[in-house]
Each structure stands twice: as C-alpha cells, then as structure tokens.
Design a protein around this motif. Structure first.
Motif, PDB file in Angstrom:
ATOM      1  N   GLY A   1       0.823  -1.207   0.000  1.00  0.00           N
ATOM      2  CA  GLY A   1       0.000   0.000   0.000  1.00  0.00           C
ATOM      3  C   GLY A   1       0.858   1.258   0.000  1.00  0.00           C
TER       4      GLY A   1
ATOM      5  N   TYR B   1      -3.791  -9.651  -2.286  1.00  0.00           N
ATOM      6  CA  TYR B   1      -2.485  -9.081  -1.923  1.00  0.00           C
ATOM      7  C   TYR B   1      -1.361 -10.055  -2.290  1.00  0.00           C
ATOM      8  CZ  TYR B   1       0.139  -5.918   1.229  1.00  0.00           C
ATOM      9  OH  TYR B   1       0.970  -4.974   1.773  1.00  0.00           O
TER      10      TYR B   1
ATOM     11  N   PHE C   1      -6.579   1.686   3.818  1.00  0.00           N
ATOM     12  CA  PHE C   1      -5.840   0.513   3.364  1.00  0.00           C
ATOM     13  C   PHE C   1      -4.424   0.555   3.918  1.00  0.00           C
ATOM     14  CE2 PHE C   1      -3.313  -1.962   0.375  1.00  0.00           C
ATOM     15  CZ  PHE C   1      -4.076  -3.114   0.283  1.00  0.00           C
TER      16      PHE C   1
HETATM   17  N1  PFF Z   1      -1.567  -1.755   5.225  1.00  0.00           N
HETATM   18  C1  PFF Z   1      -1.145  -2.710   4.243  1.00  0.00           C
HETATM   19  C2  PFF Z   1      -0.444  -1.994   3.116  1.00  0.00           C
HETATM   20  O1  PFF Z   1      -0.373  -0.764   3.130  1.00  0.00           O
HETATM   21  O2  PFF Z   1       0.037  -2.644   2.221  1.00  0.00           O
HETATM   22  C3  PFF Z   1      -2.293  -3.517   3.717  1.00  0.00           C
HETATM   23  C4  PFF Z   1      -3.153  -4.161   4.765  1.00  0.00           C
HETATM   24  C5  PFF Z   1      -2.594  -4.888   5.807  1.00  0.00           C
HETATM   25  C6  PFF Z   1      -4.526  -4.023   4.683  1.00  0.00           C
HETATM   26  C7  PFF Z   1      -3.402  -5.473   6.767  1.00  0.00           C
HETATM   27  C8  PFF Z   1      -5.346  -4.602   5.636  1.00  0.00           C
HETATM   28  C9  PFF Z   1      -4.758  -5.321   6.667  1.00  0.00           C
HETATM   29  F1  PFF Z   1      -5.528  -5.863   7.568  1.00  0.00           F
END
Ligand code: PFF
Length: 452
Positions: free
Chosen positions: A27, A105, A224
């Motif tokens: 992200g 992901y 996110f």
């Molecule tokens: N925050 C992570 C990112 O920026 O890639 C993505 C993510 C991790 C989303 C964990 C949701 C989660 F529960």
C-alpha cells in the motif's frame, strides 16, 4: 471465559514494529505512488494526511481499545464486550475481509517475488520490452500461481510460529532492514539528474486537481495503508500488555507509515522524472512496467548501479508485503485457533489453503479467466473493491461507533490512559474524534461513494 494461554508481544518496540509492519506494505510503496501519480501529486498528499490523522488514526486507536480490552480474536472480542448484541457481525466481516485482502495481496506479492528474482538474474536491466514482460507473466496460467503459493508459504511459516517467536521476531528483523533500504534508494534516486522535477511534483500542491473522486481515493488509501477496519490491529492489540500506551503507539504507527509512503514517493518520482518520456500516471503498472524502464534508461551507462537499484527496490517491496501479509493472516488464524480450538499451525494451514485457492482465482483473472466477471469485475478487482471501498470503510464506521457510543465510557478511558496513569488530555481529544469526527466524516464520504 478468558483464555490465559494466549500469546503476547514481548515489548513496546516489538509492538510498534509489528503494527507498523502491518501498516507499511505494498500500500505504501506500490499503491501510494500510483495514487499520487494518478491524482495530481502534492494536493492528493495533503488530503491524504488529513484522513490519516483525523479519521484513520482514531479508528486505529478504537481497534487497539477493542483488542486489548477483550484479549480475543476479532469475533469473540465483540461477544465479550457486548454480549448478546449483534456487534460480532463486524468481527465476521473482518474475518471475511482478512481472507479477501490476503488473497489478492498475495497475487501482487507473488509478482514482486518474481520481479525480485528477475532483477537478481539481471532480467530487469537487459533493455527488453517491460510491458510485454509484465503482461506475459501475469497472464500465464500457472507461473504467477506458483509465486502466490511461495509467498503464502513464507507468510505461513512466520505466523505458524506464534506471536512472539514468529510475528514479533521477524518484524524486528524486517522493519529495520526495510527502513535502511529505503534510505539507500532515496539517496540514490535524489542524486539522479532531473530529479528536481519529481520533487516539484511531490511538494507543490495544485488544488485544482482535488475533486470528489480524489478525496475518496485519499480516504480509501489512508484506510488501506493503515490496515484499519478489518480487525487486524484489534487482533494485534489483543496481544498487547497493560502498560502499552495506546494513543502514542497509534501515533508512532501512523507516523512511520506516512513517512514510508512519502519516502517511497521520493524514491520513485525523482527517478521517473529523471527519464523523459515516462508517464507518472501509469496506474498499477508504475512499479512493474515503468520502473524497469527507468532502471534501464537512467542507469544505461553504469548497469551495475541499475542492477543494485532494481534488486534492492524489489527486495524492499517484498519485505513490506511480508510484514503486512502476516498481519492479515493473523486475523483469521487467531479466529480459527480460538473459535474452533484448532492448534495454531493447523489454523494457519487452513488460512493458507483458503487464500491459495482464492489467490489463484485472482491471479487467473489476469489471464484465462479474464472473461469471468461478477458485477462487471474480475476476481482481483472485485476483492480489491469489496475490501478497500466497502468492508474497510463500513467496518471502520461501526468500530468508531462501537467504541465512541456503545462501550462503557469508563472502560474506554481506562484503556486510553492505562488505568489513569497517562495524560488525560490526549485521551479526551481522541474520544472526541472517535465519537464525532470519525463516524460522521466517514459516513458522509462512504454514502456519497455508494450513491454515485
Ligand atoms: N496496510 C497494508 C499496506 O499498506 O500494504 C495492507 C493491509 C494490511 C490491509 C493489513 C489490511 C490489513 F488488515
């Protein structure tokens, strides 16, 4: 009944690094620069910062409160804190969200693994057509699925070892490595000729570019990026000890996450702008098509620098993906482990197997299943949409209403002040944000999106 055999994090540093590891992921390094490039640069970043600190951070604090007060997985936490009431549905939505996010992901993480190996084998600095390289790879029926499986196995290995010996231990190794690589790459990128244009793009806001859709994208990106809304941070907080300060820990996580996102912009845009004719708004292909072109054009004279730069860059992306995927995996592993009394390795195996099947479906949606459409979207797009635009914002609204309006006020205050041993002012400010700003702000934006 309280489960006294639950794992717990060992110390505050481990907690910050594990939670920041969850937040810092694809992200930040893949999605954030893509969104910045698409939505006009600095103005988007300013809107994003407001969402991070006024909406997403209060939800993060709320998740911390729910997790630590209940000491349970994301479904049982609602059963414990609000017995007999339907709030546990928010927990189940989180469990579903965990499966969906981890599945799509892992596909991008699998591409990253492939690109890491390709860059180490010098395939990304050999001057080929990288659009074709990328499209041939993602549309191959089995190769990307093998990488999804490998990536899920790495994730599985860490999660199955437990909270302290797995998640905390590996976060303590991976996060400092990740920060060190970012600093090296940024220095290299900023010293490239023409990098000033990239800095201008990142630092000079053009507010004429701020439209309703830019605002919504910024909110989706903030949620996110900070991993809020599907109970991931609540699950981690269920392993926090009593002396962990929740508000300042949330602030540290938001700060590290935002810093990494902006520094990633400092790596990518100066490099991209230093090569003329390369588009900054290339969308998701920015990291997998545009950047290999940049590595080739910018470092054509000194290929060894291009080789090191590209190798380090994809290792960085891979580390970031892994620190996040373990946190998504943990939501569902903790749930299955506690709800169905499976051993931790068994629970982890179920999660890995389900995500492998769903991940394969997402991967195939770039190739042989391209024509399989649900609501007009392929599996990958559908899972991304359902989680980032629907489950995460909707659950975030419910989480802030739950902590702001349903939970006993004294309990919330004692969580935020560690039983009145910490400063009360920050706690009061957060209660205000959680009660008033977060639910109303998020609802307006969410409904606006839903109706349009
Ligand atoms: N925050 C992570 C990112 O920026 O890639 C993505 C993510 C991790 C989303 C964990 C949701 C989660 F529960």
């Amino acid at each position: 009944m309280q489960n006294t055999n639950r794992g717990s994090f060992g110390g505050k540093l481990g907690i910050i690094l594990a939670s920041a590891g969850s937040a810092v992921g694809l992200g930040n390094i893949w999605r954030f620069p893509t969104e910045v490039g698409r939505n006009g640069g600095a103005a988007f970043i300013l809107v994003y910062l407001c969402f991070v600190f006024f909406l997403a951070m209060p939800v993060m604090v709320s998740e911390f409160v729910i997790g630590r007060a209940s000491k349970a997985n994301t479904v049982d936490s609602y059963h414990r804190l609000a017995p007999g009431k339907p709030w546990f549905i928010v927990g189940y939505l989180g469990v579903l969200g965990g499966f969906l996010v981890l599945s799509f992901y892992s596909v991008v993480a699998g591409w990253t693994l492939h690109y890491t190996i390709a860059s180490l084998l010098r395939q990304l600095t050999s001057g080929r057509d990288y659009g074709e390289f990328f499209n041939n790879f993602v549309s191959n029926p089995w190769q990307p699925i093998v990488y999804v499986a490998l990536f899920l196995l790495f994730t599985h290995f860490i999660v199955a070892r437990g909270v302290q010996a797995g998640i905390e231990r590996y976060s303590k190794i991976m996060m400092p490595a990740l920060l060190a690589i970012i600093l090296i790459l940024m220095t290299c990128s900023l010293s490239m000729p023409g990098s000033r244009e990239g800095l201008r793009f990142l630092l000079h806001p053009d507010f004429s570019k701020v439209t309703a859709s830019v605002v919504l994208s910024a909110m989706g990106q903030a949620f996110f990026s900070l991993s809020v809304g599907i109970g991931c941070l609540a699950t981690y907080a269920s392993y926090f000890q009593r002396d962990v300060p929740l508000v300042s820990s949330a602030f540290s996580v938001c700060f590290i996450d935002t810093l990494v996102a902006i520094l990633s912009g400092f790596i990518i845009f100066p490099a991209v702008f230093s090569v003329s004719g390369v588009e900054v708004d290339a969308g998701p292909g920015l990291v997998f098509i545009t950047l290999p072109n940049v590595f080739n054009m910018a470092f054509g004279d000194v290929p060894v620098v291009g080789y090191l730069f590209s190798g380090l860059f994809y290792i960085l992306l891979l580390l970031a993906a892994l620190t996040s995927s373990i946190s998504m995996h943990e939501i569902d592993t903790a749930f299955l482990h506690e709800k169905f009394h499976l051993s931790r390795p068994h629970a982890a195996s179920v999660v890995t197997a389900v995500c492998l099947v769903l991940g394969a479906a997402c991967s195939l949606s770039f190739g042989s299943w391209e024509d399989v459409r649900i609501f007009g979207m392929g599996f990958f797009e559908l899972f991304d949409f359902l989680t980032a635009k629907f489950i995460m914002p909707l659950c975030s609204i419910f989480i802030s209403i739950f902590v702001g309006w349903v939970l006993d006020r004294k309990l919330v205050r004692s969580e935020l002040t560690n039983d009145n041993t910490l400063h009360i002012r920050a706690a009061r400010f957060f209660v205000f944000l959680i009660r008033w700003v977060a639910p109303f702000g998020m609802s307006i934006i969410f409904l606006n999106e839903l109706l349009s």
